[in-house]
Design a protein around this motif. Structure first.
Motif, mmCIF file in Angstrom:
data_model
loop_
_atom_site.group_PDB
_atom_site.id
_atom_site.type_symbol
_atom_site.label_atom_id
_atom_site.label_comp_id
_atom_site.label_asym_id
_atom_site.label_seq_id
_atom_site.Cartn_x
_atom_site.Cartn_y
_atom_site.Cartn_z
ATOM 1 N N SER A 240 12.844 3.897 -4.270
ATOM 2 C CA SER A 240 11.791 4.147 -3.294
ATOM 3 C C SER A 240 10.841 2.942 -3.247
ATOM 4 C CB SER A 240 11.000 5.398 -3.670
ATOM 5 O OG SER A 240 10.241 5.158 -4.846
ATOM 6 N N GLU B 35 7.753 2.968 -3.663
ATOM 7 C CA GLU B 35 6.821 3.113 -4.778
ATOM 8 C C GLU B 35 7.423 2.548 -6.062
ATOM 9 O OE1 GLU B 35 5.617 6.029 -1.704
ATOM 10 O OE2 GLU B 35 7.511 5.416 -2.589
ATOM 11 N N GLN B 36 8.712 2.818 -6.296
ATOM 12 C CA GLN B 36 9.384 2.287 -7.492
ATOM 13 C C GLN B 36 9.490 0.767 -7.431
ATOM 14 O OE1 GLN B 36 12.932 4.828 -7.080
ATOM 15 N NE2 GLN B 36 12.573 5.528 -9.173
ATOM 16 N N ALA C 163 7.507 -1.333 -5.836
ATOM 17 C CA ALA C 163 6.178 -1.909 -6.058
ATOM 18 C C ALA C 163 5.829 -1.891 -7.542
ATOM 19 C CB ALA C 163 5.136 -1.127 -5.253
ATOM 20 N N GLY C 164 6.166 -0.800 -8.222
ATOM 21 C CA GLY C 164 5.894 -0.705 -9.654
ATOM 22 C C GLY C 164 6.716 -1.702 -10.455
ATOM 23 N N SER D 105 2.521 -4.043 -2.368
ATOM 24 C CA SER D 105 2.248 -2.610 -2.374
ATOM 25 C C SER D 105 3.384 -1.846 -1.698
ATOM 26 C CB SER D 105 0.933 -2.308 -1.654
ATOM 27 O OG SER D 105 1.075 -2.534 -0.262
ATOM 28 N N HIS D 106 3.510 -0.574 -2.031
ATOM 29 C CA HIS D 106 4.564 0.238 -1.420
ATOM 30 C C HIS D 106 4.338 0.368 0.084
ATOM 31 C CE1 HIS D 106 1.385 3.213 -2.254
ATOM 32 N NE2 HIS D 106 1.823 3.827 -1.182
ATOM 33 N N GLU D 107 3.067 0.343 0.522
ATOM 34 C CA GLU D 107 2.775 0.437 1.956
ATOM 35 C C GLU D 107 3.307 -0.789 2.694
ATOM 36 O OE1 GLU D 107 1.580 1.871 5.555
ATOM 37 O OE2 GLU D 107 1.660 2.917 3.612
ATOM 38 N N TYR E 56 7.005 -0.264 3.161
ATOM 39 C CA TYR E 56 7.264 0.686 4.241
ATOM 40 C C TYR E 56 7.119 0.007 5.605
ATOM 41 C CZ TYR E 56 7.433 5.014 1.450
ATOM 42 O OH TYR E 56 7.797 6.015 0.590
#
Length: 202
Positions: A91, A93-94, A96-97, A112-114, A117
């Motif tokens: 994902s 989020e993953q 970005a982490g 960032s995850h945004e 996206y």
């Protein structure tokens, strides 16, 4: 007045005039600049020791460099990493982490995850289908308007209003026309059971 960036020579003059106590308006007049330009220069490009033309030139160059690289993810190496992790179904989020872990000491490489996206949505508009690698494939961001996403929360699809119930329900002779509901009071105060009229939706 010219609408061009300040030169190194102009910043040199600003440094000496500013430290000599000359006002921003007078500096602007001597350089044929707007006084707002001088004010912004002295505010944006000062460091812990105040304003100096050398450090101000460095800060200005850094800002221009960041402006020329609009999206970090447009970097080919970074884009390759994101593509790889999307293929293995990570994902945003993953991803970005993971970038924060891999480049713990290089915040300039964090994304960032945004941002990821938004890159996926831009790619879709260009004919690519990276959104299909996401767990919840979407081609655009879901609405963030307050109440718009939740206006149907709690709504029962196919609901039939009680005003449309058949008259036979009022006789309470069929199974399903009654419903028992148990209500527990505060701990140790007992249990109340109520029986209520129920109209089954068929």
């Amino acid at each position: 007045m010219p609408h061009v960036q300040l030169s190194t020579n102009e910043r040199y003059i600003i440094t000496h005039l500013h430290h000599a106590g000359v006002s921003n308006a007078e500096i602007a007049r001597r350089l044929n600049r707007h006084r707002g330009t001088i004010g912004r220069e002295l505010t944006r490009n000062r460091d812990a020791y105040g304003y100096h033309y050398r450090s101000s030139e460095y800060h200005a160059q850094q800002r221009r460099r960041r402006a020329n690289t609009r999206y970090k993810i447009d970097d080919l190496d970074m884009q390759g990493r994101v593509r790889h992790w999307l293929i293995v179904r990570w994902s945003p989020e993953q991803i970005a982490g993971r970038l924060k872990r891999e480049f713990a000491n290089e915040p300039t490489k964090w994304i960032s995850h945004e941002t990821i996206y938004q890159w996926i949505y831009r790619q879709y508009k260009q004919g690519h289908r990276w959104h299909e690698q996401m767990r919840n494939p979407r081609t655009k961001r879901r609405s963030r308007i307050v109440g718009k996403r939740y206006k149907n929360r709690g709504f029962i699809p196919g609901r039939v209003g009680i005003e449309h119930r058949p008259q036979i329900v009022n006789t309470r002779e069929r199974f399903g026309d009654w419903e028992a509901d148990t209500v527990e009071g505060a701990k140790g105060t007992g249990v109340l059971e109520r029986v209520m009229h129920f109209f089954p939706v068929c």
